[in-house]
Design a protein around this motif. Sequence first.
Motif, PDB file in Angstrom:
ATOM      1  N   TYR A 215     -22.359  -4.076  34.384  1.00  0.00           N
ATOM      2  CA  TYR A 215     -21.358  -4.147  33.331  1.00  0.00           C
ATOM      3  C   TYR A 215     -21.935  -4.857  32.117  1.00  0.00           C
ATOM      4  O   TYR A 215     -22.725  -5.800  32.255  1.00  0.00           O
ATOM      5  CB  TYR A 215     -20.107  -4.883  33.818  1.00  0.00           C
TER       6      TYR A 215
ATOM      7  N   HIS B 182      -6.060  -3.473  34.016  1.00  0.00           N
ATOM      8  CA  HIS B 182      -6.925  -3.106  32.897  1.00  0.00           C
ATOM      9  C   HIS B 182      -7.043  -1.593  32.721  1.00  0.00           C
ATOM     10  O   HIS B 182      -7.736  -1.136  31.822  1.00  0.00           O
ATOM     11  CB  HIS B 182      -8.324  -3.698  33.108  1.00  0.00           C
TER      12      HIS B 182
ATOM     13  N   ASP C 296     -12.793   2.309  34.518  1.00  0.00           N
ATOM     14  CA  ASP C 296     -12.624   1.985  35.931  1.00  0.00           C
ATOM     15  C   ASP C 296     -13.915   2.489  36.574  1.00  0.00           C
ATOM     16  O   ASP C 296     -13.983   3.624  37.032  1.00  0.00           O
ATOM     17  CB  ASP C 296     -11.403   2.745  36.468  1.00  0.00           C
TER      18      ASP C 296
ATOM     19  N   SER D 117     -14.433 -14.261  39.279  1.00  0.00           N
ATOM     20  CA  SER D 117     -15.115 -13.004  38.981  1.00  0.00           C
ATOM     21  C   SER D 117     -14.712 -12.542  37.583  1.00  0.00           C
ATOM     22  O   SER D 117     -13.901 -13.186  36.913  1.00  0.00           O
ATOM     23  CB  SER D 117     -14.714 -11.941  40.007  1.00  0.00           C
TER      24      SER D 117
ATOM     25  N   GLU E 203     -12.668 -15.392  46.302  1.00  0.00           N
ATOM     26  CA  GLU E 203     -11.727 -16.052  47.204  1.00  0.00           C
ATOM     27  C   GLU E 203     -12.427 -16.469  48.503  1.00  0.00           C
ATOM     28  O   GLU E 203     -12.267 -17.593  48.969  1.00  0.00           O
ATOM     29  CB  GLU E 203     -10.608 -15.062  47.491  1.00  0.00           C
TER      30      GLU E 203
ATOM     31  N   GLY F 107     -12.508  -5.521  34.418  1.00  0.00           N
ATOM     32  CA  GLY F 107     -12.278  -4.757  33.172  1.00  0.00           C
ATOM     33  C   GLY F 107     -13.521  -4.786  32.315  1.00  0.00           C
ATOM     34  O   GLY F 107     -14.599  -4.411  32.770  1.00  0.00           O
ATOM     35  N   GLU F 108     -13.377  -5.253  31.095  1.00  0.00           N
ATOM     36  CA  GLU F 108     -14.498  -5.334  30.155  1.00  0.00           C
ATOM     37  C   GLU F 108     -14.759  -6.797  29.851  1.00  0.00           C
ATOM     38  O   GLU F 108     -14.472  -7.265  28.755  1.00  0.00           O
ATOM     39  CB  GLU F 108     -14.128  -4.611  28.857  1.00  0.00           C
TER      40      GLU F 108
ATOM     41  N   GLN G 112     -10.144 -10.789  42.395  1.00  0.00           N
ATOM     42  CA  GLN G 112      -9.351  -9.571  42.497  1.00  0.00           C
ATOM     43  C   GLN G 112      -9.607  -8.852  43.814  1.00  0.00           C
ATOM     44  O   GLN G 112      -8.682  -8.449  44.483  1.00  0.00           O
ATOM     45  CB  GLN G 112      -9.696  -8.643  41.331  1.00  0.00           C
ATOM     46  N   SER G 113     -10.870  -8.705  44.170  1.00  0.00           N
ATOM     47  CA  SER G 113     -11.127  -7.982  45.416  1.00  0.00           C
ATOM     48  C   SER G 113     -11.607  -8.916  46.512  1.00  0.00           C
ATOM     49  O   SER G 113     -12.089  -8.470  47.546  1.00  0.00           O
ATOM     50  CB  SER G 113     -12.114  -6.830  45.180  1.00  0.00           C
ATOM     51  N   GLY G 114     -11.490 -10.223  46.303  1.00  0.00           N
ATOM     52  CA  GLY G 114     -11.647 -11.149  47.425  1.00  0.00           C
ATOM     53  C   GLY G 114     -12.979 -11.870  47.535  1.00  0.00           C
ATOM     54  O   GLY G 114     -13.113 -12.795  48.343  1.00  0.00           O
ATOM     55  N   ASN G 115     -13.995 -11.471  46.727  1.00  0.00           N
ATOM     56  CA  ASN G 115     -15.300 -12.126  46.880  1.00  0.00           C
ATOM     57  C   ASN G 115     -15.222 -13.607  46.513  1.00  0.00           C
ATOM     58  O   ASN G 115     -15.649 -14.476  47.283  1.00  0.00           O
ATOM     59  CB  ASN G 115     -16.350 -11.444  45.991  1.00  0.00           C
TER      60      ASN G 115
ATOM     61  N   LEU H 266     -18.856 -14.789  39.245  1.00  0.00           N
ATOM     62  CA  LEU H 266     -19.296 -13.578  39.953  1.00  0.00           C
ATOM     63  C   LEU H 266     -19.184 -12.387  39.018  1.00  0.00           C
ATOM     64  O   LEU H 266     -18.233 -12.293  38.243  1.00  0.00           O
ATOM     65  CB  LEU H 266     -18.414 -13.309  41.174  1.00  0.00           C
ATOM     66  N   GLY H 267     -20.142 -11.491  39.125  1.00  0.00           N
ATOM     67  CA  GLY H 267     -20.105 -10.306  38.277  1.00  0.00           C
ATOM     68  C   GLY H 267     -21.057  -9.257  38.789  1.00  0.00           C
ATOM     69  O   GLY H 267     -21.473  -9.274  39.957  1.00  0.00           O
TER      70      GLY H 267
ATOM     71  N   ASN I 219     -20.522  -6.862  29.932  1.00  0.00           N
ATOM     72  CA  ASN I 219     -20.206  -8.285  29.821  1.00  0.00           C
ATOM     73  C   ASN I 219     -20.425  -8.957  31.168  1.00  0.00           C
ATOM     74  O   ASN I 219     -19.465  -9.277  31.880  1.00  0.00           O
ATOM     75  CB  ASN I 219     -18.740  -8.477  29.404  1.00  0.00           C
ATOM     76  N   PHE I 220     -21.700  -9.146  31.492  1.00  0.00           N
ATOM     77  CA  PHE I 220     -22.023  -9.702  32.809  1.00  0.00           C
ATOM     78  C   PHE I 220     -21.407 -11.101  32.943  1.00  0.00           C
ATOM     79  O   PHE I 220     -21.663 -11.979  32.114  1.00  0.00           O
ATOM     80  CB  PHE I 220     -23.549  -9.750  32.986  1.00  0.00           C
ATOM     81  N   CYS I 221     -20.582 -11.278  33.953  1.00  0.00           N
ATOM     82  CA  CYS I 221     -19.911 -12.563  34.215  1.00  0.00           C
ATOM     83  C   CYS I 221     -19.177 -13.077  32.980  1.00  0.00           C
ATOM     84  O   CYS I 221     -19.069 -14.290  32.768  1.00  0.00           O
ATOM     85  CB  CYS I 221     -20.910 -13.604  34.719  1.00  0.00           C
TER      86      CYS I 221
HETATM   87  C1  LIG Z   1     -13.474  -2.062  37.842  1.00  0.00           C
HETATM   88  C2  LIG Z   1     -14.437  -3.215  37.835  1.00  0.00           C
HETATM   89  C3  LIG Z   1     -14.731  -3.853  36.641  1.00  0.00           C
HETATM   90  C4  LIG Z   1     -15.674  -4.890  36.611  1.00  0.00           C
HETATM   91  N1  LIG Z   1     -16.022  -5.458  35.413  1.00  0.00           N
HETATM   92  C5  LIG Z   1     -17.003  -6.376  35.383  1.00  0.00           C
HETATM   93  C6  LIG Z   1     -17.472  -6.902  34.130  1.00  0.00           C
HETATM   94  O1  LIG Z   1     -17.009  -6.575  33.053  1.00  0.00           O
HETATM   95  N2  LIG Z   1     -18.483  -7.824  34.172  1.00  0.00           N
HETATM   96  C7  LIG Z   1     -19.058  -8.232  35.332  1.00  0.00           C
HETATM   97  O2  LIG Z   1     -19.982  -9.035  35.292  1.00  0.00           O
HETATM   98  N3  LIG Z   1     -18.621  -7.759  36.535  1.00  0.00           N
HETATM   99  C8  LIG Z   1     -17.622  -6.840  36.595  1.00  0.00           C
HETATM  100  N4  LIG Z   1     -17.204  -6.341  37.793  1.00  0.00           N
HETATM  101  C9  LIG Z   1     -17.831  -6.821  39.042  1.00  0.00           C
HETATM  102  C10 LIG Z   1     -16.971  -7.879  39.762  1.00  0.00           C
HETATM  103  O3  LIG Z   1     -16.835  -9.051  38.981  1.00  0.00           O
HETATM  104  C11 LIG Z   1     -17.699  -8.235  41.063  1.00  0.00           C
HETATM  105  O4  LIG Z   1     -17.614  -7.116  41.910  1.00  0.00           O
HETATM  106  C12 LIG Z   1     -17.158  -9.461  41.754  1.00  0.00           C
HETATM  107  O5  LIG Z   1     -17.975  -9.766  42.876  1.00  0.00           O
HETATM  108  C13 LIG Z   1     -15.736  -9.251  42.230  1.00  0.00           C
HETATM  109  O6  LIG Z   1     -15.275 -10.472  42.740  1.00  0.00           O
HETATM  110  P1  LIG Z   1     -13.780 -10.614  43.288  1.00  0.00           P
HETATM  111  O7  LIG Z   1     -13.745  -9.789  44.542  1.00  0.00           O
HETATM  112  O8  LIG Z   1     -13.609 -12.058  43.607  1.00  0.00           O
HETATM  113  O9  LIG Z   1     -12.840 -10.153  42.252  1.00  0.00           O
HETATM  114  C14 LIG Z   1     -16.266  -5.328  37.830  1.00  0.00           C
HETATM  115  C15 LIG Z   1     -15.938  -4.681  39.033  1.00  0.00           C
HETATM  116  C16 LIG Z   1     -15.041  -3.634  39.045  1.00  0.00           C
HETATM  117  C17 LIG Z   1     -14.767  -2.952  40.345  1.00  0.00           C
END
Ligand SMILES: Cc1cc2nc3c(=O)[nH]c(=O)nc-3n(C[C@H](O)[C@H](O)[C@H](O)COP(=O)(O)O)c2cc1C
Length: 603
Positions: free
Chosen positions: A145, A448, A601, A104, A63, A107-108, A58-61, A140-141, A147-149
């Motif tokens: 949160y 979400h 959020d 990644s 990717e 949400g939840e 979603q935010s590029g990590n 990634l997570g 629900n880690f990963c």
């Molecule tokens: C709004 C929001 C919700 C998230 N929810 C979770 C989650 O439920 N469990 C988790 O392990 N990480 C969660 N994360 C962390 C992301 O998975 C983590 O920042 C990841 O590196 C994003 O990778 P991406 O840029 O490829 O999407 C959340 C991050 C944000 C900003």
Amino acid sequence: MSQRQSVPYIPDNAPFTPSQRAWLNGFLAGMFCHTTAPAAIAQHTAAKPKLSVFVGSQSGNAESLAKRFVKEAKKQGYEATVAGLDKITLATLAEEKCALVITSTWGEGDPPDNAAAFWEQLKEDNDLSLANLRYSILALGDTNYENFCGFGKSVDRRLGELGAKRIFERVDCNVDFEEGAARWQNGVFDALKNIVQFDDAPQLNGSVTSSANGTSSPPSPLEAEMSAGCSRKNPFAARLLANRKLTGDNSEKDTRHYEICLKGSGLTYEVGDALGIMPANSPDLVNEILKALHFDGEEEVSGPEGGKMPIRLALEREYQIRQPHSAFLNAMAEHDAADQYLKELISAEVRTELDKFLWGREVIDFLIESPRVKFSPEEFVSLLKKLQPRLYSIASSLKAHPEQVHLTVDTVRYEIYGRKRKGVCSNFLAERVSNDTPVPVFIQTSKHFRLPQSGDVPIIMVGPGTGIAPFRAFLEERKMNGAKGGNWLFFGAQKSSCDFFYRDELEAFQREGVLTRLDTAFSRDQDFKIYVQHRMLENAKELWNWLEQGAHFYVCGDAGRMAKDVDKALHEIVKMAGACSEDATAEYIQKLKADKRYQRDVY
Ligand SMILES: Cc1cc2nc3c(=O)[nH]c(=O)nc-3n(C[C@H](O)[C@H](O)[C@H](O)COP(=O)(O)O)c2cc1C
Ligand SMILES: Cc1cc2nc3c(=O)[nH]c(=O)nc-3n(C[C@H](O)[C@H](O)[C@H](O)COP(=O)(O)OP(=O)(O)OC[C@H]3O[C@@H](n4cnc5c(N)ncnc54)[C@H](O)[C@@H]3O)c2cc1C
Ligand SMILES: NC(=O)c1ccc[n+]([C@@H]2O[C@H](COP(=O)([O-])OP(=O)(O)OC[C@H]3O[C@@H](n4cnc5c(N)ncnc54)[C@H](OP(=O)(O)O)[C@@H]3O)[C@@H](O)[C@H]2O)c1
């Protein structure tokens, strides 16, 4: 007899974990083979083994990790492609021989948006057989949160249920994902070597190419999408219309309201979405780094995406120059023979001491503390990561402010190890953007985090500090839509006299009947702390009644402590006011989440 057949192999049913098996197979292959690299195998088979990497991001990590993985895989002789999880069907997945998933969680414990449709199909389809598929997952997570990963784990479990065979066990990465990603990458390549050797290569190869000389493959769907210029990769150069302080003179914070013009961009958003901003680094910090390295700033270096540019520009615009990452730390330890301590920390099996040592330390601290260390300009930038955009919850409704987007941003400033530190993006906005400075922006959708479809449904919003941002947007939207449902806001900040963000607007919403209830928690107006969750508990019965009337419950702001404490308070309220047992409470809250009535959020 060929070399391939003479190498012993640990069978799948041997009593080892997948990683032990992968390690042992790699070890045996190393002992018995002279050539284990796929490029060498490709010379025998005149084919490059095919590797598909699927990304949920979603935010590029994920990717950027996937792109990096594919680059390395190509170097190692694989025909590797990368595609978003939105670009594959279950039928194509079933035809894959080897799929690597980097995803990644959002949400939840939910999928990132580009993986949502794929996941819906995958979890529903019980007739699908993935018996021919080998796979591994990099998840990634963020441990903040619950629900880690969670999503990576769900995909791993589901692929296994459908018969796919894991070649290397899933690695779950926290926010500092580099080390975990490197471990996964090495493990996967080791495991693949064995598969390539022992499988019938043409079968694994799917689409076989006859060249082994590393000619570049056609761009994958994700690569094509990225080069076609999706908004994150090709942000809009927006103008700042307003930069107004929300905190008063006596505040310990500097929180600001920004208004940004989207005219001419074609960008639209829904309330609940976030705005991505690509900042530039502080020229002062760049100067300090150049001085410490004895560079004049004109030296030519490579940018993170290729191309040459003067190092000053590269440090200002392209690279992350605050937090040191592992390549930089390793290089510091290697170049500085005297720094035994850093060497020991880096080579320790657990990272606890290293993490403690790194807390608050930046690249500039290392350069100043170790003036003996010399880097060439090119070597120095090769040790830095690409500067990443920052996300901000959108604080406005397009209906109320056409072609504009508003933000509520806390300016990150603190002092540590005797130096004043400044967050990159929040200070870029606060100090370095004027009305004619282009601000590169894009919209980050947050499916979400959405208002209920019906305006009649009541909502409860918990948003201390900058967490108020999306709720200003929700209130504007509900007002513009003439929504009749009740709106209850819990807002918290340090002091009522100087930290009551948007007070006038909130009071106006109250007068207009848009904001049904406002409960504030000013933590430093008295000798003891009062937080939003205390106000929730004081109003437990009423809050329970709202939930029973179908209210949606929203939380925004700090993930580390606040969101967890608010969650505990919500459990307490359901238990007390709803007279529920522990189990019934957990079930009630789980159902709220499943019905998308409990949305967060948090960051
Ligand atoms: C709004 C929001 C919700 C998230 N929810 C979770 C989650 O439920 N469990 C988790 O392990 N990480 C969660 N994360 C962390 C992301 O998975 C983590 O920042 C990841 O590196 C994003 O990778 P991406 O840029 O490829 O999407 C959340 C991050 C944000 C900003
Ligand atoms: C979905 C989402 C929505 C968000 N919405 C908002 C919002 O509405 N408003 C908002 O203000 N922010 C929001 N954020 C946070 C925002 O994206 C940035 O993380 C924040 O502005 C800091 O970025 P920066 O570039 O200024 O700081 P950076 O340069 O990224 O520095 C931040 C880092 O500095 C370090 N640090 C910070 N304080 C200290 C300290 N006291 N001691 C030692 N080290 C410290 C930490 O390592 C921290 O990660 C949101 C984040 C997400 C993911
Ligand atoms: N990722 C980032 O880089 C980034 C960027 C911005 C903010 N943040 C984080 O988000 C947090 C929020 O920042 P902010 O400026 O929006 O808000 P903030 O002003 O730090 O906090 C808002 C209010 O919440 C209170 N609070 C503290 N702990 C709480 C808890 N456990 N439960 C409920 N309320 C609590 C604070 O009280 P006291 O301060 O009096 O205890 C304050 O009254 C910060 O702490 C920061 O860690 C992170």
